[in-house]
Design a protein around this motif. Structure first.
Motif, PDB file in Angstrom:
ATOM      1  N   GLU A  98      -7.630   2.418  -1.441  1.00 28.06           N
ATOM      2  CA  GLU A  98      -7.950   2.166  -0.032  1.00 28.06           C
ATOM      3  C   GLU A  98      -7.796   3.426   0.822  1.00 28.06           C
ATOM      4  OE1 GLU A  98      -5.494  -0.073   3.508  1.00 28.06           O
ATOM      5  OE2 GLU A  98      -5.674  -1.097   1.579  1.00 28.06           O
ATOM      6  N   LEU A  99      -6.795   4.255   0.502  1.00 33.61           N
ATOM      7  CA  LEU A  99      -6.516   5.446   1.312  1.00 33.61           C
ATOM      8  C   LEU A  99      -7.202   6.698   0.777  1.00 33.61           C
ATOM      9  CD1 LEU A  99      -2.702   4.959   2.083  1.00 33.61           C
ATOM     10  CD2 LEU A  99      -4.665   4.484   3.567  1.00 33.61           C
ATOM     11  N   THR A 142      -9.011   9.058   3.288  1.00 33.18           N
ATOM     12  CA  THR A 142      -8.796   8.599   4.658  1.00 33.18           C
ATOM     13  C   THR A 142      -7.309   8.339   4.867  1.00 33.18           C
ATOM     14  OG1 THR A 142      -9.509   6.992   6.328  1.00 33.18           O
ATOM     15  CG2 THR A 142      -9.145   6.154   4.098  1.00 33.18           C
ATOM     16  N   SER A 143      -6.962   7.729   5.989  1.00 32.40           N
ATOM     17  CA  SER A 143      -5.566   7.421   6.294  1.00 32.40           C
ATOM     18  C   SER A 143      -5.515   6.119   7.082  1.00 32.40           C
ATOM     19  CB  SER A 143      -4.916   8.552   7.093  1.00 32.40           C
ATOM     20  OG  SER A 143      -5.564   8.710   8.351  1.00 32.40           O
ATOM     21  N   ALA A 144      -4.299   5.577   7.202  1.00 27.85           N
ATOM     22  CA  ALA A 144      -4.126   4.334   7.954  1.00 27.85           C
ATOM     23  C   ALA A 144      -2.708   4.270   8.500  1.00 27.85           C
ATOM     24  CB  ALA A 144      -4.407   3.122   7.064  1.00 27.85           C
ATOM     25  N   PHE A 191      -2.823  -1.013   8.229  1.00 29.87           N
ATOM     26  CA  PHE A 191      -2.576  -1.452   6.861  1.00 29.87           C
ATOM     27  C   PHE A 191      -2.135  -2.919   6.835  1.00 29.87           C
ATOM     28  CE2 PHE A 191       0.303  -2.127   3.275  1.00 29.87           C
ATOM     29  CZ  PHE A 191      -0.478  -1.699   2.213  1.00 29.87           C
ATOM     30  N   LEU A 244       2.589   9.084  -1.139  1.00 31.07           N
ATOM     31  CA  LEU A 244       1.864   9.120   0.131  1.00 31.07           C
ATOM     32  C   LEU A 244       2.458  10.206   1.030  1.00 31.07           C
ATOM     33  CD1 LEU A 244       1.595   5.300   1.031  1.00 31.07           C
ATOM     34  CD2 LEU A 244      -0.194   6.755   0.024  1.00 31.07           C
ATOM     35  N   TYR A 247      -0.745   7.257   7.228  1.00 29.94           N
ATOM     36  CA  TYR A 247      -0.429   7.551   5.832  1.00 29.94           C
ATOM     37  C   TYR A 247      -1.702   7.890   5.062  1.00 29.94           C
ATOM     38  CZ  TYR A 247       4.106   5.404   6.818  1.00 29.94           C
ATOM     39  OH  TYR A 247       5.340   5.111   7.342  1.00 29.94           O
ATOM     40  N   ARG A 248      -1.567   8.858   4.145  1.00 29.91           N
ATOM     41  CA  ARG A 248      -2.676   9.220   3.270  1.00 29.91           C
ATOM     42  C   ARG A 248      -2.129   9.570   1.891  1.00 29.91           C
ATOM     43  NH1 ARG A 248      -2.907  14.892   2.920  1.00 29.91           N
ATOM     44  NH2 ARG A 248      -1.701  15.971   4.544  1.00 29.91           N
ATOM     45  N   ASN A 249      -3.026   9.668   0.930  1.00 31.15           N
ATOM     46  CA  ASN A 249      -2.617   9.955  -0.444  1.00 31.15           C
ATOM     47  C   ASN A 249      -2.112  11.389  -0.609  1.00 31.15           C
ATOM     48  OD1 ASN A 249      -3.351   7.422  -1.363  1.00 31.15           O
ATOM     49  ND2 ASN A 249      -5.354   8.071  -2.144  1.00 31.15           N
ATOM     50  N   GLU A 289      -4.214  10.790  -5.315  1.00 31.25           N
ATOM     51  CA  GLU A 289      -5.667  10.893  -5.184  1.00 31.25           C
ATOM     52  C   GLU A 289      -6.325  11.097  -6.540  1.00 31.25           C
ATOM     53  OE1 GLU A 289      -9.143  10.650  -2.990  1.00 31.25           O
ATOM     54  OE2 GLU A 289      -7.085  10.355  -2.283  1.00 31.25           O
TER      55      GLU A 289
END
Length: 341
Positions: A34-35, A38-40, A45, A69, A77-79, A84
């Motif tokens: 999902e991430l 991108t980020s959330a 989330f 993360l 938050y992103r990978n 990744e």
């Protein structure tokens, strides 16, 4: 100045269970996929997954602390690079299949580790009702095992291709190669190579779609059979055993090696990819823990290089070298040459 012992390393060990479950739950939820790119924020989330912000924040914080993360100053938050590359579904070396398999099969079985120790028998399946863990009636086996094995093997296969000069090799027999990780990776690296996967018939049928999807149906053959009762296909330059022998006790492991030796022509090579236990039985940690979990599922363990070398010598094969596959889940590869028939 003497530094007193403190119990913090023991605390870290006990929380290893929680660390794994954080990874497993995040994988189950598809967090890293999902991430990807991108980020959330916690709020976004939580809304996506239909949960409250408190548990969402706790999971994301745990994954951040584990190095899975990254959190920016705005709270998004992103990978990490690790997530990744290895935890996004669809990536070439997606490792989530192994995480899911361990979560579905070995994690519940670990509660029976003391029983397995006392009884010296598997506890994840009933030896009174089936011959081994490899049966098509087991839904976890069918749904998760082969994807998990693919996840465990794909990166190892890439390392093997890099470390060994296989330019003159034209054919490989992958014994117990269900999942197709080695077949796909080796064929991608060596355009002239042909691979034969020998595995149980139901495993071959589960593997066939992966081979077809990789566009390798014309270069990878799938032969169904049982390596304890059926002769292995002959005429290959190399016979490969990856993460196979540790599933079996010493007598059965040697039976498998006998079949492999018979299938090899003189001058042919046998490659064993495993997490070998050190000769002095002091480690490494990953191999020792994998060996311990064999109590849950199998009659086997991780063996040492000298043990394999002795068994191979009895069957006309001479160990040439052991190659370290840095960073691979299966850490080393033993290469032996058939010197006599």
């Amino acid at each position: 100045m003497n530094v007193p012992n403190v119990p913090l390393p023991l605390l870290d060990l006990t929380f290893g269970v929680a660390a794994f479950k954080a990874l497993a739950v995040a994988t189950e939820l598809g967090v890293f996929t999902e991430l990807s790119g991108t980020s959330a924020t916690v709020a976004v989330f939580a809304e996506r997954h239909g949960i409250e912000e408190r548990p969402a924040e706790l999971l994301l914080t745990a994954c951040t602390a584990l190095g899975l993360l990254l959190r920016d100053d705005a709270g998004a938050y992103r990978n990490t690079d690790l997530s990744e590359e290895f935890l996004v579904r669809g990536r070439p070396y997606y490792f989530g299949g192994w995480v899911t398999l361990f979560d579905q099969r070995d994690y519940p079985a670990l509660s029976g580790l003391a029983e397995a120790l006392r009884g010296n028998r598997p506890v994840s399946w009933d030896p009174q009702r089936q011959e081994s863990m490899f049966v098509p009636a087991d839904p976890v086996m069918v749904e998760h095992f082969w994807e998990g094995m693919h996840a465990l093997s794909a990166f190892t296969a890439s390392r093997l291709s890099e470390r060994l000069d296989l330019g003159e090799v034209r054919s490989v027999l992958d014994v117990g190669g269900g999942g197709g990780a080695f077949a796909v990776e080796l064929c991608r690296c060596l355009p002239e190579l042909r691979v034969t996967i020998f595995d149980l018939p139901f495993v071959c049928e589960l593997t066939r779609p992966r081979i077809t999807a990789a566009g390798l149906a014309d270069r990878v053959d799938l032969v169904g059979g049982d390596f304890f009762t059926d002769p292995l296909p002959e005429g290959h330059d190399i016979v490969l055993l990856s993460n196979i022998l540790h599933d079996w006790g010493e007598a059965d492991a040697q039976r498998i090696l006998t079949g492999c030796a018979k299938a090899l022509p003189r001058g042919g090579a046998l490659i064993i990819c495993e997490s070998f236990v050190d000769d002095d039985k002091r480690g490494p940690l990953s191999a020792a823990l994998i060996s311990l979990t064999m109590l849950l599922d199998t009659w086997g363990r991780n063996y040492t290089v000298p043990e394999y070398t002795a068994w191979l010598a009895e069957r006309g094969l001479e160990t040439e070298r052991v190659v370290c596959l840095e960073g691979a889940p299966t850490a080393r590869a033993l290469i032996a040459r058939k010197t006599r028939t």
